[in-house]
Write an enzyme that holds these catalytic residues in place. Sequence first.
Site, PDB file in Angstrom:
ATOM      1  N   THR A 128      11.305  34.287  79.983  1.00 36.71           N
ATOM      2  CA  THR A 128      10.815  35.456  79.232  1.00 36.71           C
ATOM      3  C   THR A 128       9.700  35.023  78.296  1.00 36.71           C
ATOM      4  O   THR A 128       9.896  34.158  77.443  1.00 36.71           O
ATOM      5  CB  THR A 128      11.959  36.106  78.427  1.00 36.71           C
TER       6      THR A 128
ATOM      7  N   SER B 289      21.449  35.502  79.229  1.00 40.88           N
ATOM      8  CA  SER B 289      20.442  35.301  78.183  1.00 40.88           C
ATOM      9  C   SER B 289      20.529  33.899  77.592  1.00 40.88           C
ATOM     10  O   SER B 289      21.613  33.326  77.482  1.00 40.88           O
ATOM     11  CB  SER B 289      20.665  36.326  77.072  1.00 40.88           C
TER      12      SER B 289
ATOM     13  N   HIS C  50      10.085  44.789  77.443  1.00 36.77           N
ATOM     14  CA  HIS C  50      11.248  44.361  76.654  1.00 36.77           C
ATOM     15  C   HIS C  50      11.961  45.570  76.043  1.00 36.77           C
ATOM     16  O   HIS C  50      12.490  45.507  74.937  1.00 36.77           O
ATOM     17  CB  HIS C  50      10.773  43.399  75.550  1.00 36.77           C
TER      18      HIS C  50
HETATM   19  C1  FNR Z   1      17.284  42.523  75.090  1.00 40.23           C
HETATM   20  N1  FNR Z   1      16.349  41.948  75.958  1.00 40.23           N
HETATM   21  C2  FNR Z   1      16.323  40.576  76.129  1.00 40.23           C
HETATM   22  N2  FNR Z   1      15.456  40.027  77.033  1.00 40.23           N
HETATM   23  C3  FNR Z   1      15.444  38.681  77.251  1.00 40.23           C
HETATM   24  O1  FNR Z   1      14.671  38.208  78.072  1.00 40.23           O
HETATM   25  N3  FNR Z   1      16.320  37.878  76.554  1.00 40.23           N
HETATM   26  C4  FNR Z   1      17.204  38.357  75.637  1.00 40.23           C
HETATM   27  O2  FNR Z   1      17.975  37.612  75.043  1.00 40.23           O
HETATM   28  C5  FNR Z   1      17.198  39.751  75.386  1.00 40.23           C
HETATM   29  N4  FNR Z   1      18.050  40.312  74.466  1.00 40.23           N
HETATM   30  C6  FNR Z   1      18.130  41.684  74.324  1.00 40.23           C
HETATM   31  C7  FNR Z   1      19.048  42.233  73.431  1.00 40.23           C
HETATM   32  C8  FNR Z   1      19.185  43.619  73.351  1.00 40.23           C
HETATM   33  C9  FNR Z   1      20.226  44.203  72.430  1.00 40.23           C
HETATM   34  C10 FNR Z   1      18.387  44.465  74.167  1.00 40.23           C
HETATM   35  C11 FNR Z   1      18.542  45.959  74.141  1.00 40.23           C
HETATM   36  C12 FNR Z   1      17.436  43.916  75.005  1.00 40.23           C
HETATM   37  C13 FNR Z   1      15.467  42.801  76.786  1.00 40.23           C
HETATM   38  C14 FNR Z   1      16.159  43.182  78.104  1.00 40.23           C
HETATM   39  O3  FNR Z   1      16.334  42.062  78.934  1.00 40.23           O
HETATM   40  C15 FNR Z   1      15.364  44.231  78.889  1.00 40.23           C
HETATM   41  O4  FNR Z   1      14.049  43.778  79.089  1.00 40.23           O
HETATM   42  C16 FNR Z   1      15.328  45.582  78.203  1.00 40.23           C
HETATM   43  O5  FNR Z   1      16.548  45.869  77.540  1.00 40.23           O
HETATM   44  C17 FNR Z   1      15.060  46.666  79.239  1.00 40.23           C
HETATM   45  O6  FNR Z   1      14.948  47.892  78.652  1.00 40.23           O
HETATM   46  P1  FNR Z   1      16.112  49.006  78.610  1.00 40.23           P
HETATM   47  O7  FNR Z   1      16.755  49.062  79.970  1.00 40.23           O
HETATM   48  O8  FNR Z   1      17.055  48.567  77.522  1.00 40.23           O
HETATM   49  O9  FNR Z   1      15.336  50.217  78.262  1.00 40.23           O
END
Ligand code: FNR
Length: 352
Positions: free
Chosen positions: A157, A104, A246
């Site tokens: 993203t 990330s 997301h």
């Molecule tokens: C995320 N997600 C996310 N996406 C991204 O592109 N950059 C980021 O920094 C983050 N940070 C982040 C923090 C937390 C705590 C969560 C739960 C999610 C989104 C992540 O990449 C992804 O798209 C989703 O979490 C997918 O859904 P599920 O598997 O959690 O249901």
Amino acid sequence: MSLPLIDRASDYMPLARERLDEATWRYLQDGDGTGNEHALSEVRLMPRPLSAVAGGHTRLRLFGQDLAHPFLLAPVAYQRLFHADGEVATAMAAAAQGGQQLISSLASTDIQTIVQAAVEGGGLAPWFQLYWQRDRQRTQRLLRKAVDAGCSAIVFTVDAPVKLATMRLPADIRAVNLEAEAHAAVPVEGGSLVFDGWMVQAPTWDDVAWLRAQTTLPLLIKGVLHPDDAMRALDLGCDGVVVSNHGGRVLEGAALSLAALPRVVARVAGRAPVLFDSGVRGGRDALVAMAHGAAAVLLGRPYIWGLASHGALGVAHVIRLMRDELEMTMALTGCATLADVTAQVLDAGQPL
Ligand code: FNR
């Protein structure tokens, strides 16, 4: 450290909850993830007994990389909130399981250190998830850091132009790879904080075209649900898309990613890999997504449950459980390889 009896990835959820403080738990579970989960779990599959699947496997090739299975670890911010080893534990687990990880932009560990952990663990150089950094110069500097550290793909993203931690971070945890103040929106006298503040520093399609010209690495766009947006990204030279809402964390009531997936896949028509995330909780869900045209899936919260409760070992176990369940589901639906996972495995995909 002994693992309690766990036979599904979701068994790690209560263990994580026990170990995390309330604010961190809420930050992790924030948003409406259940819509995506239900959509996946409601899909019915067609068993195909007696199929010859001995010798089958879950291997795939993605952007020139050979992966043992289609479970990529999604970019999740500030992983040291969940375990002291944070992103390094995630890198070690992805490497040990022959998979891939997305770092990330909001990682709480230096990019170079994470890449090193992956590579020293015998794994592939990770992909880097890019958030726009207010302007092209700052964004380019962050991109350069990731490229110089050896990251092997860039995933931009685009669905969360305004995304910071929704919790107060402890003093020792921050987005260490970002420049200070990159995200501070400047309130405009009498203006709108959204349109005259945040959105002034948010990227647009012109910036995607610009970004494409900044790197020769594979470039994916994460967070598109509309087929037109997927096509526009490809027309601008992107190499793949990640259909994602997301995890239900940004736009309240956003389209479910499983509903969007077949529309995007139909429009993209094989021009580029379409990846999928949001709501994958088991190997069966991955098979459902692939039957709807996904090339691979990203896991979000489930591996963080493993990380929070058992560090690298927990993450590796979550991946292994997912893979075991995928293999079982493939065998029962008559699929020896991922290429066999088509709409044919869906009850709804049966010819009448
Ligand atoms: C995320 N997600 C996310 N996406 C991204 O592109 N950059 C980021 O920094 C983050 N940070 C982040 C923090 C937390 C705590 C969560 C739960 C999610 C989104 C992540 O990449 C992804 O798209 C989703 O979490 C997918 O859904 P599920 O598997 O959690 O249901």
